[in-house]
Scaffold this active site. Structure first.
Site, PDB file in Angstrom:
ATOM      1  N   CYS A   1      20.059   2.012  67.289  1.00 56.48           N
ATOM      2  CA  CYS A   1      20.756   1.005  68.092  1.00 56.48           C
ATOM      3  C   CYS A   1      19.907   0.717  69.327  1.00 56.48           C
ATOM      4  CB  CYS A   1      22.188   1.426  68.421  1.00 56.48           C
ATOM      5  SG  CYS A   1      22.347   2.748  69.634  1.00 56.48           S
TER       6      CYS A   1
ATOM      7  N   ARG B   1      26.426   3.680  69.452  1.00 52.44           N
ATOM      8  CA  ARG B   1      26.509   3.418  68.013  1.00 52.44           C
ATOM      9  C   ARG B   1      25.647   4.336  67.161  1.00 52.44           C
ATOM     10  NH1 ARG B   1      25.227  -2.833  68.724  1.00 52.44           N
ATOM     11  NH2 ARG B   1      24.066  -1.864  70.439  1.00 52.44           N
TER      12      ARG B   1
ATOM     13  N   ASP C   1      27.984  -3.863  70.369  1.00 52.35           N
ATOM     14  CA  ASP C   1      27.868  -2.734  71.286  1.00 52.35           C
ATOM     15  C   ASP C   1      29.210  -2.453  71.966  1.00 52.35           C
ATOM     16  OD1 ASP C   1      27.059  -0.771  73.040  1.00 52.35           O
ATOM     17  OD2 ASP C   1      25.306  -1.883  73.757  1.00 52.35           O
TER      18      ASP C   1
END
Length: 193
Positions: free
Chosen positions: A14, A20, A136
């Protein structure tokens, strides 16, 4: 015990490696272990150095802890170019990571390793990568981390099936397939964090 060279290595990627990708790493490691697979190693990284050295976001940690997954050992790190050669499956969490990895890939073999994590989710498999991203959650609240959990979780069975098939392929015909028939195997699955 499986040697490092024969292990199937997966990395989740990420932006900063605090939300994440560590969630995906730790959730996938847990799913692989629960499935009884041996010979897989999971880790994660960020495409930027923004968060290098920092722990996992407390909201991500809270969500993982609610599912009995520990994350206190995670330390954010930045992607390294040499990992194209040493990872077998590179899982992008959103389309910007996917594009970044594709542009950075040094060769066709590296390109073939890059997949959107949600491309393993039957609900969105086969769709354009733009439809497979996980936004996000850092900018949001607990509900955004719940959504991140749910989206990653939906892809896990497909990723585990893919890993199982790859490990079996590596064993070749007549070879012992990795799995639950090895209940006492050491180092079933490992997360680098």
């Amino acid at each position: 015990m499986t040697s490092t060279s024969s292990q199937y290595r997966i990395i989740a990627v990420c932006t900063g490696n605090i939300c994440r990708s560590p969630m995906a790493e730790l959730m996938l490691a847990e799913a692989i272990a629960a499935d009884g697979l041996t010979g897989a190693v999971v880790d994660s990284a960020g495409t930027t150095a923004y968060e290098v050295g920092r722990p996992i976001d407390p909201r991500a940690a809270r969500k993982l802890t609610a599912h009995s997954i520990t994350s206190e050992r995670h330390v954010a790190r930045e992607w390294r170019a040499q990992w194209f050669a040493t990872r077998d499956l590179i899982l992008a969490l959103d389309v910007d990571h996917f594009g970044w990895l594709q542009q950075a890939a040094p060769d066709r073999e590296s390109l073939s390793k890059i997949r959107m994590l949600r491309s393993f989710d039957p609900a969105v498999a086969g769709r354009d990568p733009l439809d497979q991203g996980i936004e996000d959650p850092w900018y949001g609240g607990h509900a955004d981390f719940d959504l991140t959990w749910n989206l990653i979780n939906a892809a896990l069975p497909g990723i585990v099936a893919h890993i199982r098939a790859e490990l079996a392929r590596r064993q070749g015909p007549g070879g012992q397939q990795p799995g639950s028939d090895q209940p006492n195997a050491q180092q079933r699955v490992r997360s680098i964090s």
